[in-house]
Design an enzyme around this catalytic site. Sequence first.
Site, PDB file in Angstrom:
ATOM      1  N   ASP A   1     -13.387  54.107  49.448  1.00 58.37           N
ATOM      2  CA  ASP A   1     -11.728  53.988  49.256  1.00 58.37           C
ATOM      3  C   ASP A   1     -11.295  52.847  49.798  1.00 58.37           C
ATOM      4  OD1 ASP A   1     -12.652  56.867  49.338  1.00 58.37           O
ATOM      5  OD2 ASP A   1     -10.588  56.766  48.016  1.00 58.37           O
TER       6      ASP A   1
ATOM      7  N   ASN B   1     -14.977  56.178  53.244  1.00 57.87           N
ATOM      8  CA  ASN B   1     -15.118  57.081  51.948  1.00 57.87           C
ATOM      9  C   ASN B   1     -14.823  58.485  52.105  1.00 57.87           C
ATOM     10  OD1 ASN B   1     -15.859  57.120  48.950  1.00 57.87           O
ATOM     11  ND2 ASN B   1     -17.934  58.138  49.551  1.00 57.87           N
ATOM     12  N   LYS B   2     -15.018  59.357  51.401  1.00 58.43           N
ATOM     13  CA  LYS B   2     -14.869  60.896  51.539  1.00 58.43           C
ATOM     14  C   LYS B   2     -15.596  61.285  52.713  1.00 58.43           C
ATOM     15  CE  LYS B   2     -12.965  62.962  49.667  1.00 58.43           C
ATOM     16  NZ  LYS B   2     -11.411  63.431  49.916  1.00 58.43           N
TER      17      LYS B   2
ATOM     18  N   ALA C   1     -10.627  55.994  44.134  1.00 54.83           N
ATOM     19  CA  ALA C   1      -9.705  54.899  44.473  1.00 54.83           C
ATOM     20  C   ALA C   1      -9.293  53.795  43.132  1.00 54.83           C
ATOM     21  CB  ALA C   1     -10.512  53.980  45.533  1.00 54.83           C
TER      22      ALA C   1
ATOM     23  N   GLN D   1     -15.435  67.748  44.837  1.00 53.60           N
ATOM     24  CA  GLN D   1     -15.504  66.901  43.868  1.00 53.60           C
ATOM     25  C   GLN D   1     -16.871  66.634  43.330  1.00 53.60           C
ATOM     26  OE1 GLN D   1     -13.803  66.606  46.759  1.00 53.60           O
ATOM     27  NE2 GLN D   1     -11.980  65.440  46.565  1.00 53.60           N
TER      28      GLN D   1
ATOM     29  N   ARG E   1      -7.575  60.876  40.976  1.00 61.54           N
ATOM     30  CA  ARG E   1      -7.980  60.967  42.456  1.00 61.54           C
ATOM     31  C   ARG E   1      -9.402  59.673  42.151  1.00 61.54           C
ATOM     32  NH1 ARG E   1     -12.504  61.990  41.083  1.00 61.54           N
ATOM     33  NH2 ARG E   1     -13.239  61.295  43.118  1.00 61.54           N
TER      34      ARG E   1
END
Length: 319
Positions: free
Chosen positions: A225, A235-236, A46, A184, A44
């Site tokens: 990402d 992004n997350k 990018a 994460q 995982r």
Amino acid sequence: MPRTVEWVDGRIRLIDQTALPELRLTDVATVDALIDAIQRLVVRGAPALGAAGALGVALAAGTATGAELAAVAARLAAARPTAVNLAVGVRRALAAAPHGPDAVLDAALAVLAEDAAACRAIGARGAELLEELCGPAPLRVHTHCNAGALACVEWGTALGVVRSLHEAGRVAHVVADETRPLLQGSRITAVELSELGVPYRIVVDGAGPSIIARGLVDAVVVGADRVAANGDIANKIGTYPLALAAARAGIPFVVAAPESTLDPDTLDGAAIEIEERAPDEVLGAGVAPAGSAAWNPAFDVTPSDLVTAVVTEDRVWRP
Ligand code: MRU
């Protein structure tokens, strides 16, 4: 720590990120197994997805050619939709297909080598930028999710900046959001920071904006990402509230990403597809009443006006 993604004896060797903080390696020999690994977040982040995607085409190029290989590549590129690097890595390897399987593998390995070099350049440039923006005192850096070596081939983007700062003795500590629902931050970023000897504190995602508002952070540094043409950032999920809080507090919100994450074909954030993941990831703890529904968007979009700068291996872009 071995490289996140590697080509070993005709297979793709991955650090299984679902097992962290335990270090477990897994070998992937087929594109179907790779798609499964990507969707389960065994691999995982990018840039790591770009590397894995490129090597996935090399796996397939041993047996498939022409339209058949292109169809396999399309399936691989679509395994997760938000990080543009996956499709970029797949495309780069596929472009070499007319020259045979060895050329596809060379192109894929070049993706890995370029990412490793890009991350080091991003780290150095990002550290310089933070000194310019925040001054020379050791910094309190807030980050979200994991944009470290384990999200790339090695070194990292946002954590690459932290590493460069740390080597210069310029990190006071890192505030790492735990990053619900898949953690994460506490499972992966914390592993990296502790290996590097960088002091860190894990906070629940909801604490981030108020920690910034209380003046306890000097800068927010995150990965991306996908960066749209206008500078909007995917992004997350949970990145956007940090950007809002940083703007309100008047501290820099810096995005560290390789040029391969910049997507000129996506005009703005509204055009970025946000991955929706299974509700189970949110409900998994078994706390909610049986039958509860959940909504699990994996990413959010931070509009470009909240972004102080995007640091790449080539430039500092202020969108
Ligand atoms: O769902 P994930 O873990 O793949 O999400 C990763 C992120 O959002 C990272 O911040 C992003 O990919 C940048 S990694 C250098």
